[in-house]
Design an enzyme around this catalytic site. Structure first.
Site, PDB file in Angstrom:
ATOM      1  N   HIS A 120       0.812  -1.213   0.000  1.00 21.01           N
ATOM      2  CA  HIS A 120       0.000   0.000   0.000  1.00 21.01           C
ATOM      3  C   HIS A 120       0.851   1.272   0.000  1.00 21.01           C
ATOM      4  CE1 HIS A 120       0.852   0.618   4.313  1.00 21.01           C
ATOM      5  NE2 HIS A 120       0.702  -0.693   4.436  1.00 21.01           N
ATOM      6  N   ASP A 121       0.362   2.256  -0.714  1.00 18.95           N
ATOM      7  CA  ASP A 121       0.954   3.591  -0.770  1.00 18.95           C
ATOM      8  C   ASP A 121       2.330   3.620  -1.438  1.00 18.95           C
ATOM      9  OD1 ASP A 121      -1.181   4.945   0.870  1.00 18.95           O
ATOM     10  OD2 ASP A 121      -0.449   3.508   2.343  1.00 18.95           O
ATOM     11  N   GLY A 138       4.859  -1.489   2.378  1.00 20.36           N
ATOM     12  CA  GLY A 138       4.147  -0.247   2.154  1.00 20.36           C
ATOM     13  C   GLY A 138       5.072   0.951   2.055  1.00 20.36           C
TER      14      GLY A 138
END
Length: 261
Positions: A120-121, A138
Site C-alpha cells: 500500500h501507498d 508499504g
C-alpha cells in the site's frame, strides 16, 4: 467488447469496448479501464482502481485489493496504474491507506513479473522492472527505470533511485542510490559430493571414491580450476577415473560463467 461468459463484472465498472476480459475474471464497481486492456484469466480488479490503456494482466493477479494494514478500515483509497504495463501471474498490488496518502501508483511501461507484491501507498515510476517474487512493503518508492531483482524484499519507506539495479536475493533496508548496481555479497561454496543422493541413485562405492578424489583436486588442492581440470583429465586418461568423473570434467570445461567451488 470481448467478455468471457464466466467473467463477473459489477455494475458501475467502466470498460471500453476495445478491452478483452478473459474467463473467471472479477471486476469491482469502482474499476475504470483504459482502451485495449487485456485480462488473460482469473484476474481480480478491486477497489477504486483506474488503469490506463494497453495493459496486459495475467492469470491470478489481484490489483486494487485491500491493503495488508491493520489500521485500514475500508476507506475508499485508490490504486492508479498507467499505460502499457505487463503484469504477470499472481502479482498483488494493494490500494493505499489514509495514513499514507491514500493512493498506490504504478507508472507506464513497467514489467512486473510473477509473484511480485507491491504494498500500500507505494509509488512505482515508469519503465521499471520488478522480477519474480520482488516484495515491496508499504510506502516504497521506485523511481523511473529501476530494476528490482528476483526475491528482493524492500523495507517500508525505502526509495530506489532512478536507473538502479538490485541483484537477486538482496534485502533492502535503506535507500538505493540512483544509477547504482546494488547486491548482497555472494559467498556460495560447494561442500563436496551429494553422497546420500548419489547412493540412492545407484552410484557404486568406487564411483563415489573417484568423485571424492576429483573434488579434492578441484577444491582442496593448491591448483586453480584450469590446473585442477588438467589433473583430472590426466587421471581419466590413465583409467584411474571413470565416466562419472569424465562428465564432471566436461561440465567444468563447458562452463561459461565459472563454477562454484
Amino acid at each position: 467488447m470481448s467478455i468471457h461468459p464466466t467473467a463477473i463484472i459489477a455494475p458501475g465498472a467502466q470498460i471500453p469496448e476495445s478491452c478483452s476480459i478473459g474467463p473467471w475474471c472479477t471486476i469491482g464497481p469502482n474499476v475504470i479501464l483504459g482502451e485495449e486492456c487485456e485480462l488473460v484469466s482469473h484476474v481480480v480488479l478491486d477497489g477504486h482502481l483506474t488503469m490506463g490503456s494497453h495493459n496486459r494482466v495475467f492469470s491470478f493477479a489481484c490489483l486494487g485489493v485491500a491493503p495488508q494494514d491493520l489500521k485500514y478500515k475500508g476507506e475508499p483509497t485508490r490504486l492508479e496504474i498507467g499505460d502499457r504495463n505487463d503484469i504477470r501471474e499472481y502479482v498483488t498490488i494493494s490500494r493505499g491507506t489514509t495514513g499514507g496518502g491514500g493512493i498506490t501508483r504504478v507508472g507506464s511501461g513497467c514489467l512486473i513479473m510473477a509473484y511480485t507484491h507491491i504494498g500500500h501507498d507505494s509509488q512505482i515510476g515508469d519503465g521499471c522492472i520488478l522480477a519474480n517474487g520482488a516484495t515491496l512493503a508499504g510506502h516504497v518508492t521506485v523511481e523511473d527505470y529501476a530494476v528490482i531483482g528476483a526475491l528482493n524484499p524492500i523495507h517500508q519507506f525505502c526509495t530506489i533511485g532512478k536507473y538502479a539495479y538490485i541483484g537477486g536475493g538482496t534485502t533492502i533496508t535503506q535507500d538505493v542510490l540512483p544509477y547504482s548496481l546494488t547486491s548482497i555479497e555472494r559467498n556460495n561454496h560447494a561442500y563436496g559430493i551429494n553422497k546420500v543422493g548419489l547412493e540412492r541413485r545407484g552410484f557404486t562405492p568406487e564411483e563415489l571414491k573417484q568423485l571424492r578424489a576429483a573434488y579434492r583436486l578441484l577444491q582442496h588442492s593448491k591448483l586453480n580450476t584450469s590446473e585442477a581440470l588438467a589433473a583430472i583429465r590426466e587421471k581419466i586418461a590413465s583409467g584411474e577415473f571413470g565416466e562419472k568423473v569424465a562428465y564432471l570434467a566436461d561440465f567444468i570445461a563447458k562452463s561459461e560463467r565459472g563454477v562454484i567451488k
